[in-house]
Structures are given as structure tokens and as C-alpha cells.
Design an enzyme around this catalytic site. Structure first.
Site, PDB file in Angstrom:
ATOM      1  N   GLU A  73      34.508  31.454  42.292  1.00  9.54           N
ATOM      2  CA  GLU A  73      33.857  30.474  43.167  1.00  9.54           C
ATOM      3  C   GLU A  73      32.472  30.167  42.597  1.00  9.54           C
ATOM      4  O   GLU A  73      31.655  31.080  42.413  1.00  9.54           O
ATOM      5  CB  GLU A  73      33.718  31.032  44.589  1.00  9.54           C
ATOM      6  CG  GLU A  73      35.044  31.162  45.317  1.00  9.54           C
ATOM      7  CD  GLU A  73      34.906  31.750  46.712  1.00  9.54           C
ATOM      8  OE1 GLU A  73      35.574  31.250  47.631  1.00  9.54           O
ATOM      9  OE2 GLU A  73      34.136  32.718  46.867  1.00  9.54           O
ATOM     10  N   ASN A 113      36.313  34.075  51.575  1.00 10.81           N
ATOM     11  CA  ASN A 113      35.969  35.014  52.644  1.00 10.81           C
ATOM     12  C   ASN A 113      35.779  34.315  53.985  1.00 10.81           C
ATOM     13  O   ASN A 113      36.062  34.895  55.040  1.00 10.81           O
ATOM     14  CB  ASN A 113      34.708  35.796  52.273  1.00 10.81           C
ATOM     15  CG  ASN A 113      34.988  36.854  51.217  1.00 10.81           C
ATOM     16  OD1 ASN A 113      36.141  37.143  50.916  1.00 10.81           O
ATOM     17  ND2 ASN A 113      33.952  37.419  50.642  1.00 10.81           N
ATOM     18  N   SER A 150      29.252  37.956  47.247  1.00 13.33           N
ATOM     19  CA  SER A 150      30.419  37.417  47.954  1.00 13.33           C
ATOM     20  C   SER A 150      30.056  36.856  49.316  1.00 13.33           C
ATOM     21  O   SER A 150      30.860  36.173  49.939  1.00 13.33           O
ATOM     22  CB  SER A 150      31.475  38.513  48.138  1.00 13.33           C
ATOM     23  OG  SER A 150      30.945  39.563  48.944  1.00 13.33           O
ATOM     24  N   HIS A 157      31.011  33.801  41.794  1.00  8.92           N
ATOM     25  CA  HIS A 157      31.684  34.874  42.531  1.00  8.92           C
ATOM     26  C   HIS A 157      33.045  35.188  41.918  1.00  8.92           C
ATOM     27  O   HIS A 157      34.011  34.455  42.103  1.00  8.92           O
ATOM     28  CB  HIS A 157      31.836  34.470  44.001  1.00  8.92           C
ATOM     29  CG  HIS A 157      32.535  35.500  44.829  1.00  8.92           C
ATOM     30  ND1 HIS A 157      33.327  35.187  45.905  1.00  8.92           N
ATOM     31  CD2 HIS A 157      32.561  36.868  44.732  1.00  8.92           C
ATOM     32  CE1 HIS A 157      33.805  36.299  46.427  1.00  8.92           C
ATOM     33  NE2 HIS A 157      33.364  37.321  45.743  1.00  8.92           N
TER      34      HIS A 157
END
Length: 593
Positions: free
Chosen positions: A460, A498, A427, A448
Site C-alpha cells: 500500500e 486494515n 500499518s 506498507h
């Protein structure tokens, strides 16, 4: 100020002013709508007529009640109409000059005991109050659009505000069915103070061509459960409005995260201000429409693009929640899955976890017992990576430790057959570092997943500068086949979700650290004013404060922006072992299981 606020003037009958007038009239207040534009006044009346007609059609009110509501709303073009008001709410454009002109004029019109409220979402209430003849009666009353639906109202006090005025408008907000939150006078207050920094970073991410507008918006909706993606939200708010808010925030904070992304200026000055103009980050069917229409930037449908490698079997490395969730997802889609752990016992335990998950799906009617058995039969637990010798796609889901992942990729390089695709679920770590641990970096890519993998739709897809085109095409195709939504991004810290989520969480911690607002008020503000499924402190405690800190440290090291430095309060809690729900205490305390 102690008198009931029964007659209320709303100055400015745009979308926000009309919405405020609507909820006030429905709540039994006499509403004086004031706008220099006869067209705006007529549109406000028409909007109230339409909304109350819908309420009658849905049997929420009677026709007689509707007529009473309509009779309580009168419109005027002159501020003198506010003379009889107990409260005046100005909702004119976000400009000190425009608002100060209104307040100065009102000083000579309204009664001495009338309260004056500004609807600003960014400008200084103190500065506006200081220009008034009676600064003690001036405060902020920040509603959120659409006013009829959004529950939050921020009640903003300056150092000059009389507490009786605050009490009066707080009671009014409660009478309207809203949830008032008391805040001090600082640019953006709570909700916009957190929201607009996030929106600005999304605009900068798009401007840097890191990801497409569609992928940025899909990532935040699917990865965080948000009702709208950030670029679509900027178009709804107004690109020019967002720029004004950010300018005010930056002037106060000097935080680079609040410095408006240049693209906001470019779009604003070109008149591409979002939905209201018919074009902003997206193109709309008409000015004011919410219908997005294709334009030159709309991606072509690549569902049938092909060009990828054939994937029949998948290896998943790991035995934790994420590994078992990913294995379940692939097996449900019909792929033969090898689930490899450090021992046969751990692999068997991981498969048992999948069996329980599938059993819950059967109990809830989401799948048949036959489908459960078929899915389980496709999963082969193994105590060694050697079982990956013939898989077409190997997905690692081991600890978020670069050394551990590099060692694993070195082993996969030796075990997996030529042409196998090697994917990491990291991540935040660099995918290229995993790729360089192999002799075939062109076959390595990031994939991800989000937790819990069976439920979360987003993946992702992270390609490095060495990832082969056919590997990228393969993983996009596989992601679609397992019924997930793929978004493309480059190999940099945080990827899309993130990189946008954790600076927002960090800024929320800073608000508490600076004693600006409480945990409860911030969580309530973001849920009620931003439509977030969880408040930032709820989310931090669920994710884990140690995990959150590690991600923020990675982002800070990568981008070297002082604004991304982890809040000291977060560091202190982690050092104290207060890691969130998993330890029974984080920002809040939890009952031990």
C-alpha cells in the site's frame, strides 16, 4: 417430518434455484422445479444438461448416470406441482411480499408433514413462518453461490421451528456433501452478517474516492488472500441484492456500518446492478458475463510513466522479521541494501535470518545457490543509521510506536542525503506525523508491506497531502521493480486493507460475545461460505489479539463510529494476557513450543 426427503420442490429457478436443483438431482433426489417463467425453467434444464455433460467429459459420471440425473428433474409453472414434495425450498426474489405469497399458497397445497424452507440470506425467517398456517415446519436453508462448489449451508431456526425439521434438512445437507451450520434467525445469519458489512464499507470507501475500485479489490485479494475483491463480489452478488440485505441488517442492528452506502442505491435505481445487468461497479462484456471490459474509469497503464527519482541503493531500518523480509525483497531485485539495526550484532542476526530464508528457497528449487550468494552479497549489515548517508531510499520497519518512528525520521532527516526518499512501513499510524518530524515532508511516503514480505505481493503506497509527485512516482516504480503490486491510498487510519479487515474481525468477536454462534461455526462459515483462507478467529490468533486491538482502537479514534468500538471480549482477552498463538492462548488454546 421424520420421512426421508426424497422429493424436493425448488420454487424459483434463477441462478441459485438452478444450482440447488442441480445438486439435489445429482444426489439422487426427485426434483420439482417451479418458476412462472418458461424461459427460466428452460435455462435451468439447459444448465443441468451442460453441467452433467461436462461431468461425463471429465469421466466423473457415465452417460447412463447423466440421463438418470436429467430424468429426475422436472419443471412446472404452477405451485400445485409441489403437492407431492417432502420439502419445498423457495428461492424467489428477496422481498417479504414475494416470499409470503409463496408460503401462503403452499399452505393449501403441500402435505401437513412437508417442510417449507426459505433460501433468504437476510429476511426474517420468523416473520415468514408466522404468516404460515404451520410455522413449526418453516425454516431457513441458505445455500451459497455457486451452489455446486460452495460447501456451506446455513440451517436457520426460528423460535417456532420444530427440531425434527431442523434435523431432517441437516441430514439432507450432509447427504449433498455440504457442511451445515445451525444458526438462529438474525439478519444476515453468520456469513452474510459478516460479509455484507465489509462489502458495504468497501463501497463507501470507493464512493469517497479514497481509492480506485481496482486498488480496493487488488488490496483485499493480495493482502488477505480473498478469491475476489469486494467491489467485484458486489457485482457478482447483485448491487440491488446487497442493498436489500444491508437494509434488513440495518433495520435489525441500527449499526451505521450496515446502513447501505448511498452508491448502492444510486447504482440500483439506475439499473446498474452488476454482472447480471452488464454494468455495476465495473463494466462487463455483456449482461451475465464475468468478463470485465475497459470503461471510462479504467486506469491507464502507467508502468512507463517515469518521472521518478533514480533508486540504486536502499536502506532498511530495523532488525525484526518485517525489516529482514523487506531487505531480502530489495536485494533479490538487485538493489544494494544497507540493513541497519541498533547494534552490529542485531544487524548481523537479521542478515543471518535472511540467509536462512534464502537457503529454504534454494532447497525448494525456487532459486539457485548462485542467486542466493549474489543476493546476500548485496546486503550490508550496519549497527548505526549513519550507514544511510548515501542511500537513495530509506525504509523504516521499526516498532509500531509513533514516538519511536518520529525520533527515527528526525535522525534520517539529518543523515540521509538531499533528494533521498524516506518511507515508513506503518500499518496504522499517520504518515504525516512521521513526515512532520523532518525538514523535508515532501520526501516522505508510506510503503506498507505485508507479512511475510518475501511472499506477500501487496504494497500500500500512502501519500500525504505534502508528498511530492515525483516521490510517489518513484515508489510506485520501485514497488513494481521488486515484483510487488502497488495500490494507492490516502493517509488515514487503516489505509485500505486494515480499514476493511478489522471491522469484520471485530464484528465476528461480537457474534461470539452475544452467544449467536461458536468460534468453530463462524470460522467454518467464512471459509466455506466466503472463500476466506482463514476464519476470523484463526486470523486474530495469528495476528495477535493485542495488535488487533491496537488497530481497532486507532480506527475507532479516527472515524469515531460507535460500530468500530472494539468488542469488550477482545479487550478482556488482551487484559488477561491471552494474545493468540504467541502466548499459547487467544480465542483458542495452542500447544506450547
Amino acid at each position: 417430518m421424520d420421512t426421508p426427503l426424497s422429493t424436493i420442490a425448488v420454487v424459483g429457478l434463477g441462478t441459485m434455484g438452478s444450482g440447488i436443483a442441480d445438486v439435489l438431482a445429482r444426489a439422487g433426489r426427485e426434483v420439482i422445479g417451479i418458476d412462472i417463467s418458461d424461459t427460466a425453467a428452460a435455462q435451468a434444464v439447459a444448465a443441468l444438461e451442460a453441467s452433467t455433460a461436462r461431468a461425463v467429459a471429465r469421466e466423473r459420471i457415465t452417460e447412463e448416470e447423466r440421463q438418470d440425473v436429467l430424468a429426475r428433474f422436472r419443471t412446472f409453472s404452477d405451485l400445485q406441482a409441489a403437492a407431492e414434495a417432502d420439502l419445498v425450498i423457495e428461492v424467489v426474489p428477496e422481498s417479504y411480499e414475494a416470499k409470503q405469497e409463496v408460503f401462503r399458497a403452499l399452505d393449501g397445497i403441500v402435505r401437513p408433514d412437508a417442510i417449507l424452507a426459505t433460501g433468504t440470506n437476510a429476511l426474517s425467517v420468523t416473520r415468514l413462518a408466522a404468516d404460515s398456517a404451520h410455522p413449526e415446519r418453516v425454516l431457513g436453508l441458505h445455500f451459497f453461490a455457486p451452489v455446486q462448489a460452495m460447501k456451506l449451508v446455513e440451517v436457520v431456526s426460528s423460535v417456532l421451528t420444530d427440531p425434527r425439521a431442523v434435523d431432517a434438512v441437516t441430514r439432507l445437507a450432509q447427504d449433498l456433501g455440504k457442511e451445515p451450520v445451525a444458526v438462529g434467525d438474525r439478519a444476515g445469519f453468520i456469513a452474510d452478517g459478516l460479509l455484507f458489512g465489509y462489502l458495504n464499507q468497501a463501497a463507501a470507501m470507493y464512493e469517497a474516492k479514497y481509492a480506485s475500485r481496482e486498488d480496493i479489490d487488488a488490496a483485499m485479494k493480495l493482502g488477505c488472500g480473498l478469491p475476489m475483491g469486494p467491489l467485484a463480489l458486489l457485482d457478482l452478488v447483485g448491487v440491488d441484492t446487497a442493498r436489500t440485505v444491508l437494509e434488513a441488517m440495518y433495520a435489525a442492528s441500527h449499526d451505521r456500518l450496515h446502513a447501505p452506502a448511498p452508491i448502492l442505491k444510486q447504482l440500483s435505481e439506475a439499473g446498474l446492478t452488476g454482472r447480471k445487468a452488464g454494468r455495476g461497479f465495473y463494466t462487463y462484456a455483456a449482461p451475465g458475463s464475468g468478463e470485465v471490459v475497459p470503461d471510462a474509469l479504467t486506469p491507464l497503464d502507467s508502468a512507463d510513466a517515469g518521472g521518478g527519482r533514480e533508486i540504486r541503493s536502499v536502506g532498511v531500518a530495523g532488525s525484526g522479521t518485517m525489516a529482514s523480509g523487506i531487505a531480502e525483497v530489495f536485494a533479490k531485485a538487485g538493489y544494494a541494501v544497507v540493513l541497519a539495526a541498533r547494534s552490529q550484532e542485531k544487524a548481523d542476526t537479521a542478515k543471518a535470518r535472511i540467509a536462512k530464508s534464502l537457503a529454504r528457497s534454494v532447497d525448494k528449487g525456487r532459486m539457485t545457490a548462485e542467486a542466493r550468494d549474489t543476493t546476500l552479497a548485496l546486503i550490508t549489515p550496519a549497527g548505526s543509521l549513519d550507514a544511510f548517508a548515501e542511500v537513495d531510499l530509506a525504509v523504516e520497519a521499526v516498532a509500531e510506536d509513533l514516538a519511536v518512528k518520529q525520533e527515527l525520521f528526525g535522525r534520517l532527516d539529518k543523515i540521509c542525503k538531499p533528494g533521498a526518499v524516506l518511507a515508513t512501513t506503518t500499518s496504522s499510524l499517520p504518515v504525516i506525523a512521521c513526515a512532520r518530524a523532518t525538514s523535508r515532508p515532501q520526501d516522505v511516503i508510506g510503503m506498507h508491506f505485508f507479512n511475510p514480505a518475501p511472499a506477500m505481493k501487496l504494497v500500500e503506497i500512502v501519500r500525504t497531502v505534502l508528498t511530492a509527485d515525483d516521490v510517489h512516482a518513484t515508489v510506485r516504480e520501485v514497488t513494481t521493480k521488486i515484483r510487488k503490486h502497488p495500490v494507492d491510498c490516502g493517509d488515514r487510519a487503516g489505509f485500505i486493507v486494515n480499514a476493511l479487515l478489522f471491522p469484520y474481525l471485530n464484528n465476528a468477536v461480537k457474534m461470539v460475545q452475544e452467544h449467536y454462534a461458536t468460534l468453530d461455526d463462524i470460522d467454518a462459515a467464512m471459509k466455506l461460505g466466503g472463500g476466506y483462507p482463514m476464519g476470523p478467529f484463526e486470523l486474530l490468533d495469528v495476528v495477535g489479539l493485542d495488535v488487533s486491538l491496537a488497530i481497532e482502537q486507532v480506527l475507532h479514534r479516527e472515524f469515531r463510529d460507535p460500530g468500530l468500538a472494539p468488542a469488550p471480549l477482545l479487550e478482556h482477552l488482551v487484559a488477561a494476557g491471552c494474545l493468540g498463538r504467541k502466548t499459547g492462548r487467544g480465542f483458542r488454546e495452542y500447544a506450547r513450543r
